[in-house]
Design an enzyme around this catalytic site. Sequence first.
Site, PDB file in Angstrom:
ATOM      1  N   GLY A 177     -17.791 -12.951  -2.158  1.00 26.33           N
ATOM      2  CA  GLY A 177     -16.827 -13.117  -1.070  1.00 26.33           C
ATOM      3  C   GLY A 177     -15.415 -12.699  -1.402  1.00 26.33           C
ATOM      4  O   GLY A 177     -15.128 -11.510  -1.559  1.00 26.33           O
TER       5      GLY A 177
ATOM      6  N   LYS B 246     -26.797  -9.459  -5.043  1.00 28.79           N
ATOM      7  CA  LYS B 246     -25.494  -9.402  -5.720  1.00 28.79           C
ATOM      8  C   LYS B 246     -25.655  -9.135  -7.212  1.00 28.79           C
ATOM      9  O   LYS B 246     -24.893  -8.367  -7.808  1.00 28.79           O
ATOM     10  CB  LYS B 246     -24.748 -10.715  -5.483  1.00 28.79           C
ATOM     11  CG  LYS B 246     -24.420 -10.946  -4.002  1.00 28.79           C
ATOM     12  CD  LYS B 246     -23.989 -12.388  -3.765  1.00 28.79           C
ATOM     13  CE  LYS B 246     -23.701 -12.684  -2.314  1.00 28.79           C
ATOM     14  NZ  LYS B 246     -23.591 -14.144  -2.070  1.00 28.79           N
TER      15      LYS B 246
ATOM     16  N   ASP C   2     -30.495 -13.392  -1.657  1.00 28.89           N
ATOM     17  CA  ASP C   2     -29.082 -13.020  -1.526  1.00 28.89           C
ATOM     18  C   ASP C   2     -28.429 -12.904  -2.908  1.00 28.89           C
ATOM     19  O   ASP C   2     -27.714 -11.932  -3.192  1.00 28.89           O
ATOM     20  CB  ASP C   2     -28.373 -14.077  -0.669  1.00 28.89           C
ATOM     21  CG  ASP C   2     -26.879 -13.854  -0.601  1.00 28.89           C
ATOM     22  OD1 ASP C   2     -26.451 -12.959   0.141  1.00 28.89           O
ATOM     23  OD2 ASP C   2     -26.135 -14.578  -1.310  1.00 28.89           O
TER      24      ASP C   2
ATOM     25  N   ALA D 299       0.820  -1.217   0.000  1.00 29.36           N
ATOM     26  CA  ALA D 299       0.000   0.000   0.000  1.00 29.36           C
ATOM     27  C   ALA D 299       0.849   1.259   0.000  1.00 29.36           C
ATOM     28  O   ALA D 299       0.350   2.349  -0.260  1.00 29.36           O
ATOM     29  CB  ALA D 299      -0.926  -0.001   1.213  1.00 29.36           C
TER      30      ALA D 299
END
Lengths: 433, 433
Positions: A137, A208, A204, A35
Amino acid sequence: MTTNPLQIALVGLGTVGTGVIKLINENGAMIAQRAGRSVEIVAVSARDKGRDRGVNLGKYQWIDDLGALATNPDVDCVVELIGGSDGTALELAKNSLNARKSFITANKAMIAHHGMELARLAEDHGVSLKYEAAVAGGVPVIKGLREGASANRIERVYGILNGTCNYILTTMEKHGRDFDTVLKDAQDLGYAEADPGFDIEGVDAAHKLAILAALSFGKAIDFEGVETAGIRSIMAADIGQAKALGYRIRLLGMARIDDDKLFQRVNPYLVPESHPLAHIDGSTNAVVAEGNFSGRLMFQGAGAGDGPTASSVVADLIDIARGENGTVFAVPASKMEKIERAESGNRTGKTYIRFIVADKPGVLAEITAAMRDASVSIESLIQTEKTAEGSVLISMVTHDSLERDVTNSLANLSSSTSLQGAPVVMHLLSDED
Amino acid sequence: MTTNPLQIALVGLGTVGTGVIKLINENGAMIAQRAGRSVEIVAVSARDKGRDRGVNLGKYQWIDDLGALATNPDVDCVVELIGGSDGTALELAKNSLNARKSFITANKAMIAHHGMELARLAEDHGVSLKYEAAVAGGVPVIKGLREGASANRIERVYGILNGTCNYILTTMEKHGRDFDTVLKDAQDLGYAEADPGFDIEGVDAAHKLAILAALSFGKAIDFEGVETAGIRSIMAADIGQAKALGYRIRLLGMARIDDDKLFQRVNPYLVPESHPLAHIDGSTNAVVAEGNFSGRLMFQGAGAGDGPTASSVVADLIDIARGENGTVFAVPASKMEKIERAESGNRTGKTYIRFIVADKPGVLAEITAAMRDASVSIESLIQTEKTAEGSVLISMVTHDSLERDVTNSLANLSSSTSLQGAPVVMHLLSDED
């Protein structure tokens, strides 16, 4: 660019929240290198302060007042892992963005319902709103679509978006067992929730899908426009029939633009064995995007679990730490118009229909006449073994037909006394779906 | 952030170069919306100005002198699509980066050989060097690893990196045909080059693997450290044997860190049918990355072709237009140390070995004795049909063995007069590879 640590507040300390803490503890040095600066948790919050979560929370500020947390000057970025489409999570999102904090969430329901409003808020305030963990996920599919496939007009986006359903369907397929027993086992093993409604009814997956469609097509999220069905009525016999025809049954979310209208559906599909989605087993998720230059891209991996979800949350954190601060979706939220919904009745394709009927003369004639009267022609038909109750299963695959005609053919049968329960209807995935 | 157009020069106008022009012509408005500004080709260059490429080049400046192109003040970013690890391409890269132009390339050979030097140059000058199209064509796997999986320590990275080899192997598998005839057909169909050496000897896959390994592990690229073998010696009979054992043969690139040493190999593997790579057919590419939190991620799609490659080139352009300007690999090039190479002999696993032997008594005893003397124990062995030349094929799979022992067992047989040609050795892909 700054090299100060990115200071985050973590709200919600369930399995995913503690997963994020574990990940940052374990991979922190590597994350700082990637990062360009360190990512540091400075504050945490959850409902129950006392619970033992197996991680040391002592080094973080505990903040009960989420209003104060959202405006805390030590916090650059708020990570929301409490869930729920409205209420606390939504309030936290708005307060954080209004206080010019970047905001990361795994909350698919909130993005599906309020994503447009939140995106506009983030873009107006020049901060990031990121949600990689909300879809599939641990699979970096938001990034894959938003950036990886950004040169393409996406022609359709679809995939296996719910791991619980895919686990149930592929376990039924492997062992020839019926839905109820497999669901019970899945619950005992922790692969399905005690209240599995949102998963097995397709809600669900619809959350998505609505997010993926908005991202892919640059149109406003339209969760209410997703035609949604689940897997509860699928029998082991359906899976066997599909297999005999060269197909596997998968619950798919499917979205495309038809004549400037948005088509979105979650439904079990018959997927040809030659298609990569036919080989996605267990709780794996997979998303396919078909671009006008890239062709078919597929992204797959674990659709849930603390490790994979934490992986996506922290990838978002690293992006923010690196200074990535673009639009929330692929284009600015202010440009994402709401478009009309395409009527599924206008769609053409092959359809699998399964009836449970009484074992008596004339039933097959009654069904086939109803199909004929609605102009639906039958490509193949199998009448199979009796059930324990003495009923008979009839499965058929239609030739390419208008979905409206298939619906009409079944309406013709709605008052029939021969049918036992509603017929099960599944579409065959083709290159045109 | 600027909203001026990103002005690019395109060098190399073969199928990919003209693909980039077509893509920008067709998707330009959408690209501008996604990038926040337009991406405009201002200059082009190629060896042959006169050739008809089916696209209108009239609106671009034609520049023959690549030195002048690299320093042209109208150009923000140079796109190199000429290929070759050294020579013109390398000179153009250095000149462009030194002139503080961002640089995009699809040139895997150049990145594999000179990626570290070029990355340092780009980072020193604060400009981007991007190469999404260099690995797996249209699949956004560089982004997937560099950003999508950035929260993870990658434990191993591997995949099907050469579409020509995968097309040949899966066509052999489907039709039971031998390598030479399938290669010839592939050449006739344009799926294989007239000179297919780089593809079928594994060199192309090795270029890509070395890039993926550097990106995944944060270590310097070490192309020379890739143990490379191709697919030329694989027979239809090998594919049949593998199938009987529940495996498919795929040419894999495989990289991991073993005890702080870098292991990199391109070799045909026996992939278990339960593994997603076993279902990657035709010229598709697929890359698997296993992260310590994400678990197994897989990215797949078209590995070559003008459309997919252009899709990746333009995705890089959009990233640059958006202001993305991070490190070339996942970490700064100056931090990527060269590390020792792991010896493959120290690795343990199951191995497939196939011999062609004379059909005479005692040969099997000779082979099995050689294995025993090297401490290699045999899990299964099949002696199959005679070849046209009257020879016999013997295929075996070892129990878990040190690769060094397998090598020694074959060395024991090197002076045998019973063996006809060198044995073929392939590893079985396992969770430990």
